[in-house]
Design an enzyme around this catalytic site. Structure first.
Site, short mmCIF file in Angstrom:
data_model
loop_
_atom_site.label_atom_id
_atom_site.label_comp_id
_atom_site.label_asym_id
_atom_site.label_seq_id
_atom_site.Cartn_x
_atom_site.Cartn_y
_atom_site.Cartn_z
N GLU A 443 1.45 -13.54 -6.90
CA GLU A 443 0.71 -12.23 -6.89
C GLU A 443 0.74 -11.71 -8.45
OE1 GLU A 443 3.68 -9.27 -5.37
OE2 GLU A 443 2.44 -7.47 -5.69
N ASP A 516 6.20 -10.07 -4.76
CA ASP A 516 7.21 -9.27 -5.20
C ASP A 516 8.09 -8.85 -3.89
OD1 ASP A 516 7.02 -9.33 -8.00
OD2 ASP A 516 5.73 -7.35 -7.92
N ASP A 518 8.76 -6.24 -2.73
CA ASP A 518 8.41 -4.78 -2.44
C ASP A 518 7.50 -4.53 -1.29
OD1 ASP A 518 6.06 -5.23 -3.90
OD2 ASP A 518 6.39 -4.00 -5.62
N ASP A 520 4.04 -3.79 -1.80
CA ASP A 520 2.92 -4.53 -2.21
C ASP A 520 3.06 -5.90 -1.95
OD1 ASP A 520 1.64 -2.07 -2.46
OD2 ASP A 520 1.71 -2.36 -4.72
#
Ligand code: 1YM
Length: 651
Positions: A443, A516, A518, A520
């Site tokens: 990403e 990640d 998180d 996203d």
């Protein structure tokens, strides 16, 4: 020990001895079960959770046999607090007599002999699933203890076993008004790696059996402390109810209101098919032979597919939806959005393939095909409104396929999807043998940069992903071909998608999604998995797809640096390094320098990879439709139901 005995445990076929082989003494009988304990995998596949649950299925199958004989209508499965499970039916009960071939009580023969089938010795057949009648003795052999109570013809009998051996001899306990068999057993800790039953796993199987045996009532209850729960499963509509249930799980609109149900009647061999179309783009066709799932399909599915294509094309021409000059609808066109259940029952079902989950009997293809040629054509004649809607759906699929074909040709001409052109952003590896290589899908450009610098370029390739990946749950193939985020992935993998998919062209053995930890990152992970699941499913099935596990914290004290992958680990490291240590939370992969990324997430010696697996195809299908489809309510419900997940998934 005699040579024959060695042979006995050598292969599964050897266990399949003719009853006369057991005549001489019951010691041989126990040796048979000893073979089961020595090689449990040969009889139940595995000694992990799958095998544990298998024991229950084997006992339930005997009760279902009784249901199929028309003499039993209720089966109760209870998970007990001590780790045992009770299966009880209200059938005839196992007869209380002595088996002439062995001189042993019939009940004991059923539970201790490897080939005491449902119709032991009388030349009958057995159509329920399972280990062809050896199930009860296998379950007994692999149980620490088992207690069987049988109420038959007004009398109550019981016997108890320990690890397959008689612990309390067969005895009549007196008179009773009850009838049926009640078996309680505790799986053996010496055999199984896992001893805790999973309620949902059992629920799925029991529900499947309730659907396949219309009218039966299966009650599943959990009485373990703090886990109390129960389900009462009863579907008068059989496999038609199953299709309705599957479409409810899919959270989409039904194209036509009624469920198409066809059957050849009860005499064997028999076939039943239920169909209903929905407005999704995927197909859900599940098939069974003698109540066992045939995951790899086989002749019944082949017959189903060819009849469906033929009948719908004939009908489309007759109502003028297809003109003389038009090409036929393809199999894929007529299966877009279909939900179907196929169930056949027969004597002597032959199962092929390694997992024995593919039906091989060729006569079944004709049986299903002939039935559908007549009955499906009849249905369409009698229900022209539904017929028209189904044809419109197939025509829409056909047009989209045509558009996809054009898009593909265009892109092909530019050869963007061919293996020969690799995406510009790909940092490829030197190794060419696919089984040795890895592709990291990373990403963001900055993490992509660190990964490129940190990797071992001999076998690790990096493809940075830019922008949002297309949600393929809401798009047909033509959109996929035109999508700028997906094209580089398709190019890099080299194996094509959809119809063109060819696993032998896959350029990397492991495809590792690195995003990640998180919101996203979770979003990208689920979008990529949706893409693989819907368009390159074999990648997941064959175990090529992985999730990288980057650390969440860096804990350091002076020059000592350690990484933690969760909060508990962070606290442990802080305790270890002492009060002067400091913990930093990584905000993203991009924050790590190349060496750190290599050390923590990419170095095969130290990294943790999560392999993506499809444990339950229907559950996956439900999850993807609920999470990625265009209806909001099912997504909210799914997230509420799976809140633990939702924290990471946050869509
Ligand atoms: C909870 C598990 O095993 N029920 C059960 C098993 C049998 C019968 C009835 C039965 C079958 C037949 C005749 C027959 C079995 N009997 C045998 C054997 N429930 C459970 N309920 N009478 C009763 O198939 O002809 C094997 S299984 F060998 F005795 F016929």
């Amino acid at each position: 020990m005699a040579e024959e005995w060695k042979d006995l445990e050598a292969t599964a076929e050897d266990a399949d001895l003719e009853p006369k082989e057991y005549e001489d003494s019951n010691i041989r009988v126990l040796e048979g079960l000893e073979a089961v304990r020595k090689r449990p995998g040969m009889y139940i596949g595995t000694t992990s959770a799958g095998g544990l649950h298998h024991l229950v299925y084997e006992i339930v199958d005997n009760a279902i046999d009784e249901v199929q004989s028309g003499v039993c209508d209720t089966v109760r499965v209870t998970l007990n607090p001590d780790g045992s499970v009770t299966v009880k039916d209200n059938g005839r009960g196992i007869p209380g007599g002595i088996n002439p071939q062995t001189g042993l009580p019939t009940l004991e023969v059923v539970y201790t002999k490897l080939h005491a089938g449902g119709k032991f010795g009388d030349g009958g057949y057995k159509v329920a699933g399972g280990l062809h009648g050896v199930g009860a003795s296998v379950a007994n052999a692999l149980s620490e203890w088992m207690e069987v109570v049988s109420c038959h013809n007004g009398q109550k009998f019981s016997e108890r076993f320990t690890r397959g051996e008689v612990a309390r001899p067969f005895a009549c306990e007196g008179e009773t008004d009850d009838h049926g068999v009640c078996v309680t057993f505790k799986p053996d800790g010496e055999i199984f790696e896992v001893l805790e039953f999973d309620y949902d796993t059992l629920l799925n199987r029991m529900r499947e059996q309730a659907f396949l045996n219309a009218g039966v009532r299966i009650i599943l209850e959990d009485t373990r402390p703090d886990m109390e729960r129960s389900d009462d499963l009863h579907y008068e509509g059989g496999i038609a109810s199953y299709v309705d249930y599957l479409n409810t799980l899919k959270h989409c609109e039904r194209i036509h209101p009624d469920i198409i149900y066809m059957s050849t009647g009860k005499s064997l061999p028999s076939a039943e098919v239920a169909i209903q179309y929905n407005d999704s783009y995927n197909e859900t066709v599940i098939s069974f032979a003698n109540s066992m799932t045939t995951i790899e399909g086989g002749t019944h599915e082949t017959g189903f597919r060819s009849a469906l294509t033929r009948v719908l094309n004939d009908y489309a021409r007759r109502i003028g939806a297809l003109k003389d000059a038009d090409k036929n609808l393809s199999g894929e066109d007529v299966r877009e959005g279909i939900t179907a259940v196929i169930s056949i029952k027969m004597e002597d079902a032959q199962f092929e393939s390694q997992t024995k989950s593919k039906l091989g009997n060729s006569e079944i293809r004709t049986l299903v095909e002939n039935m559908m040629n007549v009955k499906l054509a009849e249905y369409l004649e009698e229900n022209p409104a539904s017929g028209k809607l189904i044809i419109e759906k197939a025509l829409a699929a056909s047009r989209a396929r045509e558009a996809a074909r054009k898009a593909r040709e265009m892109t092909r001409r530019k050869s963007v999807l061919e293996g020969s052109t690799l995406p510009g952003k790909l940092a490829d590896c030197q190794e060419r043998r696919a089984d040795l290589t890895e592709l990291y899908l990373v990403e963001g450009d900055s993490a992509g940069g660190s990964a490129k610098d940190g990797r071992d370029s001999r076998f690790q390739a990096i493809l940075p992903l830019r922008g949002k990946v297309l949600n393929v749950e809401k798009a047909r193939l033509d959109k996929v071909y035109a999508n700028q985020s997906l094209i580089p992935i398709i190019q890099a993998l080299g194996c094509g998608i959809g119809e063109d998919f060819d696993i032998t062209k896959l350029r990397y053995g492991k495809i590792i999604i690195m995003a990640d930890a998180d919101v996203d990152g979770s979003h990208i992970r689920i979008l990529l998995l949706t893409f693989f699941f819907r368009h390159m499913k074999q990648l997941i099935e064959d175990g090529h797809v992985y999730l990288a596990q980057p650390p969440l914290y860096k804990v350091h004290r002076g020059k000592i640096v350690k990484y933690a992958f969760n909060d508990a680990e962070r606290d442990r490291i802080i305790a270890e390094l002492g009060p002067q240590s400091e913990a930093e939370r990584y905000k993203g992969l991009g924050e790590m320098d190349p060496d750190q990324l290599w050390e923590t997430t990419m170095d095969p010696t130290y990294r943790t990879l999560l392999k993506v697996e499809i444990n339950d195809a229907i559950a996956c299908d439900e999850a993807f439709s609920a999470l990625m489809g265009d209806q909001v309510e099912p997504r909210r419900e799914f997230i509420e139901k799976n809140a633990k997940f939702a924290v990471n998934l946050d869509i």
